[in-house]
Design an enzyme around this catalytic site. Structure first.
Site, mmCIF file in Angstrom:
data_model
loop_
_atom_site.group_PDB
_atom_site.id
_atom_site.type_symbol
_atom_site.label_atom_id
_atom_site.label_comp_id
_atom_site.label_asym_id
_atom_site.label_seq_id
_atom_site.Cartn_x
_atom_site.Cartn_y
_atom_site.Cartn_z
ATOM 1 N N TRP A 148 0.833 -1.221 0.000
ATOM 2 C CA TRP A 148 0.000 0.000 0.000
ATOM 3 C C TRP A 148 0.851 1.249 0.000
ATOM 4 O O TRP A 148 0.539 2.218 -0.691
ATOM 5 C CB TRP A 148 -0.981 -0.012 1.165
ATOM 6 C CG TRP A 148 -1.953 -1.156 1.093
ATOM 7 C CD1 TRP A 148 -2.101 -2.163 1.992
ATOM 8 C CD2 TRP A 148 -2.902 -1.428 0.037
ATOM 9 N NE1 TRP A 148 -3.082 -3.035 1.572
ATOM 10 C CE2 TRP A 148 -3.585 -2.603 0.381
ATOM 11 C CE3 TRP A 148 -3.231 -0.781 -1.160
ATOM 12 C CZ2 TRP A 148 -4.582 -3.160 -0.432
ATOM 13 C CZ3 TRP A 148 -4.223 -1.326 -1.969
ATOM 14 C CH2 TRP A 148 -4.879 -2.507 -1.599
ATOM 15 N N ASP A 181 -1.434 6.589 6.464
ATOM 16 C CA ASP A 181 -2.534 5.687 6.092
ATOM 17 C C ASP A 181 -2.732 4.727 7.263
ATOM 18 O O ASP A 181 -1.863 3.902 7.548
ATOM 19 C CB ASP A 181 -2.137 4.926 4.813
ATOM 20 C CG ASP A 181 -3.154 3.861 4.407
ATOM 21 O OD1 ASP A 181 -4.141 3.652 5.126
ATOM 22 O OD2 ASP A 181 -2.935 3.233 3.345
ATOM 23 N N LYS A 215 -11.741 -1.871 6.918
ATOM 24 C CA LYS A 215 -10.883 -2.778 7.651
ATOM 25 C C LYS A 215 -11.332 -2.850 9.115
ATOM 26 O O LYS A 215 -11.654 -3.904 9.597
ATOM 27 C CB LYS A 215 -9.416 -2.321 7.563
ATOM 28 C CG LYS A 215 -8.912 -2.086 6.144
ATOM 29 C CD LYS A 215 -8.661 -3.373 5.390
ATOM 30 C CE LYS A 215 -8.592 -3.197 3.879
ATOM 31 N NZ LYS A 215 -7.459 -2.459 3.372
HETATM 32 C C1 LIG Z 1 -6.973 -1.992 2.083
HETATM 33 C C2 LIG Z 1 -5.966 -0.942 2.191
HETATM 34 C C3 LIG Z 1 -5.853 0.085 1.233
HETATM 35 C C4 LIG Z 1 -6.715 0.128 -0.003
HETATM 36 O O1 LIG Z 1 -8.009 0.420 0.334
HETATM 37 P P1 LIG Z 1 -9.144 0.653 -0.770
HETATM 38 O O2 LIG Z 1 -10.230 1.258 0.061
HETATM 39 O O3 LIG Z 1 -9.483 -0.679 -1.339
HETATM 40 O O4 LIG Z 1 -8.620 1.587 -1.781
HETATM 41 C C5 LIG Z 1 -4.907 1.061 1.434
HETATM 42 N N1 LIG Z 1 -4.105 1.059 2.519
HETATM 43 C C6 LIG Z 1 -4.182 0.091 3.456
HETATM 44 C C7 LIG Z 1 -3.276 0.140 4.631
HETATM 45 C C8 LIG Z 1 -5.114 -0.931 3.325
HETATM 46 O O5 LIG Z 1 -5.181 -1.898 4.262
#
Ligand SMILES: *Cc1c(COP(=O)(O)O)cnc(C)c1O
Length: 360
Positions: free
Chosen positions: A101, A171, A195
């Site tokens: 990511w 993030d 998540k």
């Molecule tokens: C799942 C995830 C993403 C991507 O998320 P989307 O909503 O599918 O774009 C980005 N960063 C992390 C840390 C993730 O776990």
């Protein structure tokens, strides 16, 4: 009806209490005679839902008044572009690459300016967090970017990087609300909610007000400017209304659990059960450096791909589902987010013990 223990990395398990409440309110929300799905986002009832959600989130995280909370769409992945488009004033930013990511965010940022990879753990398949205490932060960098919990690899920053005065952008998709956070250490905290918070379709961005500007990268679409959404209190256009309503219910649930301090303790208890077993097991082992272990995502392997596949199949049949590791790394991964009850982790470890006895 029978519920399974769902170890999916995302979309993931939600608190059963929240799902039951939503079910009860499905046909008639609070005397309105309609579902929240059918409601105008400009209605009085919805205004109260989104305002309460924001207030509860502010309380949970202790978000200071000089930070805006935005409920957006486009997934966490859309932020990979929004961040450089809105924040790269000098046209330059530093990235710490600790997984897929972070790498995607780093690659996307290259489209909009100069993105520097100032540290990486790719040399060992992202199985650790590099030393971030004294990195060569670029003089012109507008921000330093991290992915705080690496969902795929199961690592987490135990200490934030020394950004040498630069703004930190993080993030937190897979560790959002898993423990208390000092918001003032960040310029931007963001995450997709699917998540650890709610249903897919909502992204929460917590951004310091002085970083929200009209003057962003030329050509930035209106919808991709933080200012558009900040000025309109996340109601510039139709927001992901139902998703925000569920997030709001999860915030209330977290408050009933005792808030993020209590959540952290519970998450530590859960993770310890699994990590302690991995450390003593003769069949299974964890794949990341112990000091960098995530409380949320726990990858493990047997060292034998056929045995891994057998484990995934048999665990599924036993009601322990979605334990297959990410397609890029193989093995197994148990995501044990806030809403995974301790009984689920205990059931997993009991199953692993039994599997070990049968297969050694
Ligand atoms: C799942 C995830 C993403 C991507 O998320 P989307 O909503 O599918 O774009 C980005 N960063 C992390 C840390 C993730 O776990």
């Amino acid at each position: 009806m029978s519920r399974v223990y769902n170890f999916s990395a995302g979309p993931a398990v939600l608190p059963e209490e929240v799902l039951r409440e939503a079910a009860e309110e499905m046909l008639d929300y609070n005397g309105t005679g309609m579902s929240v799905m059918e409601m105008s986002h400009r209605s009085k009832a919805y205004k109260e839902i989104i305002e309460t959600a924001e207030a509860d989130l502010r309380e949970l995280l202790g978000i200071p008044d000089n930070y805006k909370v935005l409920f957006l769409q486009g997934g966490a992945s859309q932020q990979f572009a929004m961040i450089p488009m809105n924040l790269m004033k000098n046209g330059e930013a530093d990235y710490i690459v600790t997984g897929q990511w972070a790498k995607k965010a780093y690659q996307e940022a290259q489209k909009y300016g100069k993105a520097n990879k100032i540290a990486s753990s790719e040399d060992k398949t992202f199985s650790y967090i590099p030393d971030v205490s004294d990195l060569p932060v670029s003089e012109n960098a507008d921000y330093v970017y991290i992915c705080e919990n690496n969902t795929i690899y199961g690592t987490k920053y135990q200490e934030l990087p020394n950004t040498k005065g630069k703004i930190l952008v993080s993030d937190v998709s897979s560790c959002f609300l898993s423990e208390p956070v000092d918001v003032t250490k960040y310029g931007v905290i963001y995450g997709g909610v699917q998540k650890n918070i709610g249903p897919a379709g909502v992204v929460i961005v917590i951004i310091r007000e002085d970083l929200i500007m009209e003057d962003v990268l030329e050509g930035t679409p209106t919808m991709l400017k933080y200012k558009t959404h900040a000025d309109a209190e996340s109601l510039y256009n139709t927001p992901p209304a139902y998703g925000i309503y569920i997030c709001g219910k999860v915030f209330k649930w977290l408050k009933r659990q005792g808030g993020l301090e209590a959540m952290k303790k519970y998450n530590e208890r859960k993770a310890k059960i699994l990590y302690d077993f991995l450390d003593e097991s003769r069949l299974f082992k964890g794949t990341v450096e112990k000091k960098d272990r995530s409380l949320m995502n726990v990858p493990f392997i047997t060292g034998d791909e056929e045995l891994d596949a057998k484990f995934v199949k048999e665990s599924q049949a036993a009601g322990l589902v979605n334990l297959k590791g990410h397609r890029t790394v193989g093995g197994m991964r148990a995501s044990i987010y806030n809403a995974m009850p301790i009984e689920g982790v205990e059931a997993l470890v009991a199953f692993m013990r039994k599997f070990e006895e049968e297969n050694l």
